[in-house]
Design a protein around this motif. Structure first.
Motif, short mmCIF file in Angstrom:
data_model
loop_
_atom_site.label_atom_id
_atom_site.label_comp_id
_atom_site.label_asym_id
_atom_site.label_seq_id
_atom_site.Cartn_x
_atom_site.Cartn_y
_atom_site.Cartn_z
N MET A 1 0.83 -1.18 0.00
CA MET A 1 0.00 0.00 0.00
C MET A 1 0.88 1.25 0.00
O MET A 1 1.94 1.27 0.61
CB MET A 1 -0.92 0.01 1.22
CG MET A 1 -2.09 -0.93 1.09
SD MET A 1 -3.17 -0.91 2.50
CE MET A 1 -2.54 -2.30 3.40
N GLU A 2 0.39 2.24 -0.66
CA GLU A 2 1.11 3.51 -0.77
C GLU A 2 1.03 4.28 0.54
O GLU A 2 0.00 4.31 1.20
CB GLU A 2 0.48 4.32 -1.89
CG GLU A 2 1.10 5.67 -2.10
CD GLU A 2 0.36 6.47 -3.16
OE1 GLU A 2 0.59 7.68 -3.21
OE2 GLU A 2 -0.44 5.89 -3.90
N HIS A 3 2.15 4.93 0.93
CA HIS A 3 2.15 5.76 2.13
C HIS A 3 1.49 7.10 1.83
O HIS A 3 1.88 7.79 0.90
CB HIS A 3 3.58 5.99 2.63
CG HIS A 3 3.63 6.92 3.81
ND1 HIS A 3 3.05 6.60 5.01
CD2 HIS A 3 4.17 8.14 3.95
CE1 HIS A 3 3.24 7.61 5.85
NE2 HIS A 3 3.92 8.56 5.23
N LEU A 4 0.47 7.43 2.59
CA LEU A 4 -0.25 8.69 2.43
C LEU A 4 0.25 9.64 3.51
O LEU A 4 -0.12 9.52 4.67
CB LEU A 4 -1.75 8.46 2.54
CG LEU A 4 -2.33 7.46 1.54
CD1 LEU A 4 -3.77 7.14 1.87
CD2 LEU A 4 -2.20 7.99 0.14
N ALA A 13 -6.74 10.20 -2.95
CA ALA A 13 -6.96 8.78 -3.23
C ALA A 13 -8.45 8.44 -3.16
O ALA A 13 -8.96 7.69 -4.00
CB ALA A 13 -6.17 7.93 -2.25
N ASP A 99 -3.04 4.94 5.73
CA ASP A 99 -2.52 4.28 4.53
C ASP A 99 -3.43 3.16 4.04
O ASP A 99 -3.41 2.80 2.87
CB ASP A 99 -1.12 3.72 4.78
CG ASP A 99 -0.08 4.81 5.00
OD1 ASP A 99 -0.37 5.98 4.71
OD2 ASP A 99 1.02 4.47 5.48
#
Length: 154
Positions: A1-4, A13, A99
């Motif tokens: 998962m992408e770090h937000l 997102a 995230d």
């Protein structure tokens, strides 16, 4: 998962997911230490945190069925580990890391989320699987089983 890394990144997102699933999205922002829900210790008129940052909290509601709302809390410790509260058809799923929010919402909208019923002791749980063998399970009182939740019982 992408770090937000921020609330705004998580909102970007979520807006993308809303477009992907043709859903309306409504966003409200609370900006400043005196406006956010987790900053009860902030004095009157104090808008910045002691480190000089400006906390940003957002509340997102998705249109359509299932009813989904997301409250994105600001990062309390400065370590980038902010969390959120996601509500699906009245079932609250607290402390979901920021995230994981896009994957959680995508899992619900794509039909991967389901409800598991048990005979003894009687009860239901909302189960939301995420990528990487992560799963969220929340208890559902039997009296709050909505039509959408009822169609997801296994």
């Amino acid at each position: 998962m992408e770090h937000l890394h921020s609330t705004e990144a998580a909102l970007t997102a979520l807006r993308s997911i809303a477009r992907e699933y043709s859903r309306e999205i409504e966003v409200s922002h609370d900006i400043g230490a005196d406006q956010t829900s987790r900053r009860t210790a902030a004095g009157v008129g104090v808008t910045a945190d002691p480190d000089g940052s400006l906390p940003h909290e957002a509340f997102v509601e998705f249109g359509g069925s299932p009813r989904i709302s997301v409250r994105l809390y600001p990062d309390d410790g400065g370590d980038g580990d902010a969390d959120s509260l996601i509500t699906v058809e009245g079932v609250e799923c607290p402390d979901v890391p920021r995230d994981s929010v896009p994957a959680f919402v995508r899992s619900v909208l794509s039909g991967l989320a389901y409800v598991r019923g048990r005979r003894f002791p009687p009860g239901y749980r909302l189960i939301v699987p995420l990528p990487g063998d992560e799963t969220y399970k929340e208890f559902i009182p039997m009296v709050t089983l909505t039509p959408w939740l009822s169609t997801r019982v296994r």
